[in-house]
Design a protein around this motif. Structure first.
Motif, PDB file in Angstrom:
ATOM      1  N   PRO A 137       0.811  -1.221   0.000  1.00 57.07           N
ATOM      2  CA  PRO A 137       0.000   0.000   0.000  1.00 57.07           C
ATOM      3  C   PRO A 137       0.841   1.265   0.000  1.00 57.07           C
ATOM      4  CG  PRO A 137      -0.917  -1.603   1.510  1.00 57.07           C
ATOM      5  CD  PRO A 137       0.415  -2.150   1.060  1.00 57.07           C
ATOM      6  N   ILE A 142      -1.810   4.405  -1.877  1.00 53.72           N
ATOM      7  CA  ILE A 142      -3.217   4.449  -1.465  1.00 53.72           C
ATOM      8  C   ILE A 142      -3.367   4.884  -0.009  1.00 53.72           C
ATOM      9  CG2 ILE A 142      -3.815   2.638  -3.115  1.00 53.72           C
ATOM     10  CD1 ILE A 142      -4.198   0.759  -0.726  1.00 53.72           C
ATOM     11  N   VAL A 143      -2.257   5.045   0.697  1.00 56.25           N
ATOM     12  CA  VAL A 143      -2.308   5.544   2.066  1.00 56.25           C
ATOM     13  C   VAL A 143      -1.616   6.903   2.138  1.00 56.25           C
ATOM     14  CG1 VAL A 143      -1.778   5.077   4.474  1.00 56.25           C
ATOM     15  CG2 VAL A 143      -2.184   3.168   2.917  1.00 56.25           C
ATOM     16  N   PHE A 147      -6.055   9.891   4.726  1.00 60.34           N
ATOM     17  CA  PHE A 147      -6.691   8.579   4.874  1.00 60.34           C
ATOM     18  C   PHE A 147      -6.414   8.027   6.270  1.00 60.34           C
ATOM     19  CE2 PHE A 147      -6.699   3.936   4.598  1.00 60.34           C
ATOM     20  CZ  PHE A 147      -7.963   3.713   4.060  1.00 60.34           C
ATOM     21  N   GLN A 177     -13.437   5.089  -3.682  1.00 60.98           N
ATOM     22  CA  GLN A 177     -11.995   5.043  -3.438  1.00 60.98           C
ATOM     23  C   GLN A 177     -11.695   4.680  -1.986  1.00 60.98           C
ATOM     24  OE1 GLN A 177     -11.256   9.083  -4.799  1.00 60.98           O
ATOM     25  NE2 GLN A 177      -9.991   8.328  -6.496  1.00 60.98           N
ATOM     26  N   ARG A 181      -9.589   1.365  -0.711  1.00 59.09           N
ATOM     27  CA  ARG A 181      -8.411   1.447   0.153  1.00 59.09           C
ATOM     28  C   ARG A 181      -8.603   0.610   1.420  1.00 59.09           C
ATOM     29  NH1 ARG A 181      -6.018   7.649  -0.243  1.00 59.09           N
ATOM     30  NH2 ARG A 181      -6.090   7.801  -2.500  1.00 59.09           N
ATOM     31  N   LYS A 184      -8.151  -2.990   0.498  1.00 62.74           N
ATOM     32  CA  LYS A 184      -6.760  -3.300   0.169  1.00 62.74           C
ATOM     33  C   LYS A 184      -5.929  -3.479   1.431  1.00 62.74           C
ATOM     34  CE  LYS A 184      -3.099  -3.484  -2.603  1.00 62.74           C
ATOM     35  NZ  LYS A 184      -2.902  -4.535  -3.606  1.00 62.74           N
TER      36      LYS A 184
END
Length: 253
Positions: A137, A142-143, A147, A177, A181, A184
């Motif tokens: 990630p 995505i982090v 977030f 989205q 996340r 994931k």
């Protein structure tokens, strides 16, 4: 006469001369950082991965120091706030998203869990912490801080009504989205993650004492006792009352 398994377990653990075996186990896991602190935030134990990330020569160099001695101030302040939550409540923090800085100056993300340490009287005297790297990630981007803040918000306010739309706005992404996340990283949707958090806290309250189940439902964000019972049975297979009785029988050996 049957063995008192609880007393046998306590005697065995008390006979171990040193907790160094814990460090040794985690030293073999380079993507996991383990540490132990006292109530003043001073490091008592630290795994080799943490020693390397802090740029220390040895574990001994970490003993007695705090996060403010070893990490950038913003990181140390975040860790101190987490620690304070554990010390004040006596309850663990699980799956916190934390930014970490590596020796080469690059950054990544990890999932952090902190558990209170108690003395024989039950008083909280420190905590143990495990942080696991989220390599994939982190690389895929995505982090990020927003977030992580949204996930923190879920963990701190799980007892309130929370909507995925609200969390997605906090993270600065669309609902789709945000859900991707969550899946994931945690292999759970946002609502599943929230239920997991609430059920986890309810299970600890059920195990810790005699708080009424209706009160536990209120404290953990469920609309009423029946909602807690329904979700608890769905997740664990037990009704809350059955779970409490099971934990008591197990503790009594």
């Amino acid at each position: 006469m049957g063995i008192d398994r609880g007393a046998w377990r306590d005697r065995f653990l008390a006979s171990i001369a040193s907790p160094d075996y814990i460090e040794a186990l985690f030293d073999r896991l380079p993507d996991i950082v383990f540490s132990m602190k006292d109530r003043d935030g001073r490091y008592v134990l630290m795994s080799e991965a943490c020693v390397q990330r802090c740029g220390l020569r040895s574990k001994r160099d970490a003993i007695g120091k705090t996060a403010f001695d070893l990490f950038p101030r913003a990181m140390a302040e975040r860790y101190a706030r987490q620690d304070d939550r554990v010390f004040r409540s006596g309850r663990p923090i699980a799956d916190n998203l934390d930014l970490t800085v590596y020796r080469d100056g690059s950054t990544g993300w990890c999932l952090t869990t902190k558990e209170a340490l108690r003395d024989r009287s039950g008083a909280v005297i420190g905590l143990a912490c495990i942080s696991k790297d989220l390599a994939e990630p982190s690389r895929s981007g995505i982090v990020d801080a927003r977030f992580a803040d949204a996930v923190d918000f879920m963990l701190e306010h799980y007892d309130r009504p929370l909507r995925v739309e609200q969390l997605a706005r906090r993270a600065g992404v669309s609902v789709a989205q945000f859900e991707r996340r969550m899946k994931k990283i945690f292999q759970l949707s946002a609502s599943q993650y929230l239920i997991k958090t609430r059920i986890g806290h309810a299970a600890r309250l059920l195990a810790e004492g005699t708080v009424a189940i209706a009160a536990i439902a209120q404290q953990t964000g469920f609309s009423d006792q029946s909602a807690l019972s329904r979700q608890f049975r769905q997740v664990t297979g037990f009704a809350p009352r059955e779970y409490r009785a099971l934990i008591r029988r197990t503790a009594e050996g």
